[in-house]
Scaffold this motif. Structure first.
Motif, PDB file in Angstrom:
ATOM      1  N   PHE A 114       3.130 -18.192  -1.798  1.00  0.00           N
ATOM      2  CA  PHE A 114       4.471 -17.830  -2.297  1.00  0.00           C
ATOM      3  C   PHE A 114       4.386 -16.729  -3.346  1.00  0.00           C
ATOM      4  N   PHE A 115       3.439 -16.843  -4.265  1.00  0.00           N
ATOM      5  CA  PHE A 115       3.337 -15.863  -5.340  1.00  0.00           C
ATOM      6  C   PHE A 115       2.883 -14.508  -4.821  1.00  0.00           C
ATOM      7  N   SER A 116       2.016 -14.491  -3.812  1.00  0.00           N
ATOM      8  CA  SER A 116       1.575 -13.207  -3.276  1.00  0.00           C
ATOM      9  C   SER A 116       2.736 -12.453  -2.634  1.00  0.00           C
ATOM     10  N   LYS A 117       3.557 -13.160  -1.858  1.00  0.00           N
ATOM     11  CA  LYS A 117       4.723 -12.508  -1.260  1.00  0.00           C
ATOM     12  C   LYS A 117       5.745 -12.123  -2.319  1.00  0.00           C
ATOM     13  N   GLN A 118       5.897 -12.946  -3.343  1.00  0.00           N
ATOM     14  CA  GLN A 118       6.840 -12.634  -4.407  1.00  0.00           C
ATOM     15  C   GLN A 118       6.443 -11.355  -5.136  1.00  0.00           C
ATOM     16  N   PHE A 119       5.141 -11.188  -5.423  1.00  0.00           N
ATOM     17  CA  PHE A 119       4.684  -9.993  -6.128  1.00  0.00           C
ATOM     18  C   PHE A 119       4.926  -8.726  -5.297  1.00  0.00           C
ATOM     19  N   VAL A 120       4.673  -8.812  -3.977  1.00  0.00           N
ATOM     20  CA  VAL A 120       4.899  -7.653  -3.117  1.00  0.00           C
ATOM     21  C   VAL A 120       6.384  -7.309  -3.064  1.00  0.00           C
ATOM     22  N   LEU A 121       7.232  -8.320  -2.892  1.00  0.00           N
ATOM     23  CA  LEU A 121       8.676  -8.078  -2.818  1.00  0.00           C
ATOM     24  C   LEU A 121       9.227  -7.558  -4.144  1.00  0.00           C
ATOM     25  N   TYR A 122       8.710  -8.080  -5.263  1.00  0.00           N
ATOM     26  CA  TYR A 122       9.186  -7.616  -6.565  1.00  0.00           C
ATOM     27  C   TYR A 122       8.833  -6.154  -6.784  1.00  0.00           C
ATOM     28  N   SER A 123       7.612  -5.757  -6.410  1.00  0.00           N
ATOM     29  CA  SER A 123       7.224  -4.352  -6.563  1.00  0.00           C
ATOM     30  C   SER A 123       8.030  -3.456  -5.631  1.00  0.00           C
ATOM     31  N   LEU A 166       0.827  -1.208   0.000  1.00  0.00           N
ATOM     32  CA  LEU A 166       0.000   0.000   0.000  1.00  0.00           C
ATOM     33  C   LEU A 166       0.858   1.254   0.000  1.00  0.00           C
ATOM     34  N   ALA A 167       1.969   1.217   0.725  1.00  0.00           N
ATOM     35  CA  ALA A 167       2.831   2.402   0.808  1.00  0.00           C
ATOM     36  C   ALA A 167       3.555   2.681  -0.505  1.00  0.00           C
ATOM     37  N   ILE A 168       3.900   1.652  -1.263  1.00  0.00           N
ATOM     38  CA  ILE A 168       4.624   1.838  -2.528  1.00  0.00           C
ATOM     39  C   ILE A 168       3.764   2.598  -3.524  1.00  0.00           C
ATOM     40  N   ASN A 169       2.486   2.236  -3.640  1.00  0.00           N
ATOM     41  CA  ASN A 169       1.498   2.971  -4.420  1.00  0.00           C
ATOM     42  C   ASN A 169       1.883   3.116  -5.887  1.00  0.00           C
ATOM     43  N   THR A 170       2.177   2.003  -6.529  1.00  0.00           N
ATOM     44  CA  THR A 170       2.353   1.974  -7.979  1.00  0.00           C
ATOM     45  C   THR A 170       1.334   0.981  -8.550  1.00  0.00           C
ATOM     46  N   GLU A 171       1.257   0.941  -9.864  1.00  0.00           N
ATOM     47  CA  GLU A 171       0.316   0.002 -10.483  1.00  0.00           C
ATOM     48  C   GLU A 171       0.661  -1.447 -10.111  1.00  0.00           C
ATOM     49  N   SER A 173      10.675  -0.475  -6.905  1.00  0.00           N
ATOM     50  CA  SER A 173      10.489   0.916  -6.482  1.00  0.00           C
ATOM     51  C   SER A 173      11.623   1.408  -5.594  1.00  0.00           C
ATOM     52  N   GLY A 174      12.634   0.582  -5.329  1.00  0.00           N
ATOM     53  CA  GLY A 174      13.799   1.016  -4.572  1.00  0.00           C
ATOM     54  C   GLY A 174      13.715   0.811  -3.077  1.00  0.00           C
ATOM     55  N   TYR A 175      12.753   0.050  -2.584  1.00  0.00           N
ATOM     56  CA  TYR A 175      12.632  -0.199  -1.145  1.00  0.00           C
ATOM     57  C   TYR A 175      13.427  -1.463  -0.789  1.00  0.00           C
ATOM     58  N   TYR A 176      14.738  -1.339  -0.845  1.00  0.00           N
ATOM     59  CA  TYR A 176      15.596  -2.515  -0.653  1.00  0.00           C
ATOM     60  C   TYR A 176      15.618  -2.978   0.804  1.00  0.00           C
ATOM     61  N   PHE A 177      15.673  -2.034   1.734  1.00  0.00           N
ATOM     62  CA  PHE A 177      15.725  -2.412   3.148  1.00  0.00           C
ATOM     63  C   PHE A 177      14.453  -3.144   3.560  1.00  0.00           C
ATOM     64  N   MET A 178      13.302  -2.618   3.160  1.00  0.00           N
ATOM     65  CA  MET A 178      12.039  -3.266   3.500  1.00  0.00           C
ATOM     66  C   MET A 178      11.944  -4.652   2.851  1.00  0.00           C
ATOM     67  N   SER A 179      12.493  -4.783   1.660  1.00  0.00           N
ATOM     68  CA  SER A 179      12.472  -6.084   0.987  1.00  0.00           C
ATOM     69  C   SER A 179      13.306  -7.112   1.741  1.00  0.00           C
ATOM     70  N   ILE A 180      14.486  -6.686   2.206  1.00  0.00           N
ATOM     71  CA  ILE A 180      15.353  -7.609   2.956  1.00  0.00           C
ATOM     72  C   ILE A 180      14.683  -8.032   4.258  1.00  0.00           C
ATOM     73  N   VAL A 181      14.085  -7.060   4.954  1.00  0.00           N
ATOM     74  CA  VAL A 181      13.390  -7.383   6.207  1.00  0.00           C
ATOM     75  C   VAL A 181      12.235  -8.353   5.947  1.00  0.00           C
ATOM     76  N   ALA A 182      11.465  -8.113   4.885  1.00  0.00           N
ATOM     77  CA  ALA A 182      10.325  -8.983   4.568  1.00  0.00           C
ATOM     78  C   ALA A 182      10.778 -10.404   4.246  1.00  0.00           C
ATOM     79  N   ILE A 183      11.893 -10.534   3.544  1.00  0.00           N
ATOM     80  CA  ILE A 183      12.410 -11.870   3.230  1.00  0.00           C
ATOM     81  C   ILE A 183      12.863 -12.590   4.498  1.00  0.00           C
ATOM     82  N   LEU A 184      13.560 -11.863   5.386  1.00  0.00           N
ATOM     83  CA  LEU A 184      14.050 -12.480   6.620  1.00  0.00           C
ATOM     84  C   LEU A 184      12.895 -12.938   7.510  1.00  0.00           C
ATOM     85  N   VAL A 185      11.890 -12.085   7.668  1.00  0.00           N
ATOM     86  CA  VAL A 185      10.779 -12.470   8.548  1.00  0.00           C
ATOM     87  C   VAL A 185       9.959 -13.605   7.936  1.00  0.00           C
TER      88      VAL A 185
END
Length: 544
Positions: free
Chosen positions: A443-452, A354-359, A456-468
């Motif tokens: 798996f696909f739902s988390k993959q789509f969120v992490l890919y977006s 929701l925070a990324i807010n792209t298509e 969009s350049g949210y690398y730190f949030m992506s790393i945290v999401a993968i770890l958790v």
């Protein structure tokens, strides 16, 4: 449709002939059919070409769009599935059980089996709450937004205390009511601030004011108002750090009510947040174009301040939800508390999208909501089924402990694979999906969120999401390990279990678990139906 049906059913309940000829089970089935019909009507209105970017109704209090119509259809289908899947115990088994328990344990008859049969009040309250959720997704005014939230919330408060003989359910409902009232007050305060600074309540008018306002004071007032509204809405969906009420309420409420608490309010509020953010962003883009024409930088900076603050709040809440929902969930021994923290972790993924807010992120957000709802529903339906089967087995073996059939502790699932292998395998598939194990739908739902997020350049949030995600898999595996841990069970008990399984659960309950499990397992074979729908919804939000 829902409102008219409510009026008819309320009048019908008062008739003496209705009370004689209709059982609560039939009333629940009738309510489920009403939801299905309402969903079909909502889907049918998608063919009205005049809707376009939206259709204002009731003097602009509500705004019917393609997104609201499709999500209405999804909401009504989910409500129908929750109602239609109520596990029904065979009447002969229930009669014998009541008579035996009354003789042996000297319990009053009205307390035995009360949590087994559905009541007419449950269906009515569910319909009121669903009506509020449907209106909330279509609201276009601060007044209609607050009234819709309260209509939905009051129904959920009553559902939490539906079983009045249960002290834990009463405690959960009271706690939910007090804290829910606090969050409603925060939302009302934010709405009052916006109205005091602008004199407007319609969302479109407020967006237009944002795009043309040059007053620093008005923009700061709008920012504070939207922050308070966002905090109140995050409180209601149990996003960290406003999550403390959720594990207690989910654990103390009956499981059939917990299904409703974990799914329905979250769908409507997240869609509302999505539409609010899309409206503010769209007004900012319009303002940017106008500012480039008139070379007015001040107005652009003021509007960007609102978007910047709201996005950072969503990102902070997302980060805390991911961490707290995962770390604290590791120490849980009660299954509904563990699933509550699991829900908080999933809310972190949703808020990130929701925070990324792209298509692309909006597409992943809608897809995540759909798969989360189906998976969560299936998990709780299986837990209810195992609870009822265990309940009947205890009675058959002379260990009947009363009318509460809920499974509360993870240890109660021990050895269920050897008693109910199909249900145990289905629960394992759902838990693997929630953990994000490929090739399941989770798996696909988390993959789509992490890919977006990465795009969009949210690398730190992506790393945290993968770890958790990796860490959270451990407490899902803990449940699966307990399921498949052999218990010292005699052959007689297993025989009794197999004999009673056929007479406990309704065919609809079993069929629904099968369909949902196969959908989760075989999503990869036919993913285009859901993916195409979410892509169209995402494009509709950004193109209009």
């Amino acid at each position: 449709m829902i409102f008219i049906s409510l009026l008819i059913l309320i009048v019908a309940i008062a008739l003496p002939s209705f009370q004689k000829n209709f059982s609560p089970i039939l009333f629940t089935r009738l309510s489920s059919i009403i939801f299905i019909y309402a969903g079909v009507l909502s889907f049918n209105t998608l063919y009205i070409e005049s809707i376009g970017s939206g259709l204002g109704i009731y003097s602009g209090l509500f705004h019917v769009t393609v997104t609201s119509q499709i999500m209405d259809t999804f909401l009504f289908i989910m409500a129908s599935l929750i109602l239609i899947a109520w596990p029904i115990i065979n009447n002969s088994v229930l009669t014998v059980k009541n008579e035996t328990v009354n003789k042996t344990n000297n319990l009053p008859q009205h307390k035995v089996g009360k949590a087994i049969n559905p009541s007419t009040e449950y269906s009515l309250i569910v319909m009121f709450s669903t009506l509020g959720a449907s209106l909330l997704m279509s609201c276009a005014d601060l007044v209609s937004m607050y009234l819709s939230i309260e209509l939905q919330s009051f129904g959920v408060y009553i559902l939490s205390t539906l079983y009045r003989d249960s002290e834990s359910a009463t405690s959960a409902g009271l706690k939910y009511f007090l804290l829910g009232g606090l969050s409603s007050c925060i939302i009302l305060l934010g709405s009052a601030l916006i109205y005091s600074y602008t004199g407007l309540t319609n969302f479109e008018s407020i967006y237009s004011l944002v795009s043309v306002s040059y007053s620093n004071q008005i923009i700061h007032g709008l920012t504070l108002g939207f922050i308070l509204i966002l905090i109140g809405l995050l409180f209601k969906i149990a996003a960290a750090p406003l999550h403390n009420w959720a594990p207690d309420v989910y654990d103390d409420s009956p499981t059939i009510v917990t299904i409703w608490l974990t799914i329905m309010p979250k769908i409507s509020i997240i869609i509302l947040l999505l539409e609010l953010q899309s409206g503010i962003s769209l007004s900012s883009e319009i303002e940017l174009i106008e500012s480039l024409k008139s070379i007015n930088i001040l107005s652009d900076l003021l509007s960007e301040n609102i978007i910047y603050v709201l996005k950072n709040l969503l990102l902070i809440s997302s980060l805390l939800s991911l961490i707290i929902g995962t770390v604290v969930g590791l120490a849980q021994t009660k299954i509904k508390r563990l699933l509550a923290y699991s829900t908080i972790s999933h809310i972190g993924f949703i808020l990130l999208a929701l925070a990324i807010n792209t298509e692309q992120s909006t597409e992943s957000l809608i897809f995540y909501i759909i798969q989360y709802s189906f998976t969560n529903l299936n998990v709780f339906l299986i837990i209810i089924a195992l609870g009822y089967l265990t309940h009947i087995n205890k009675f058959n073996n002379g260990n009947y402990y009363g009318s509460n059939t809920d499974i509360r502790f993870i240890s109660e699932l021990k050895g269920q694979f050897f008693l109910n292998p199909v249900l145990s395998i289905s629960l394992s598939i759902c838990l693997f999906s929630m953990a994000g194990i490929p090739p399941l739908i989770g798996f696909f739902s988390k993959q789509f969120v992490l890919y977006s997020a990465v795009q969009s350049g949210y690398y730190f949030m992506s790393i945290v999401a993968i770890l958790v995600s990796v860490i959270s898999a451990s407490y899902y595996l803990k449940i699966i390990r307990v399921l498949h841990t052999e218990e010292n069970i005699s052959t007689d008990k297993i025989t009794n279990s197999n004999e009673t399984n056929n007479s406990v659960l309704s065919n609809l309950h079993s069929f629904l678990i099968s369909i949902l499990t196969l959908s989760i397992l075989l999503f990869i074979l036919k993913p285009s139906i859901i993916l195409n729908s979410t892509q169209l919804l995402s494009l509709s939000l950004f193109n209009f």
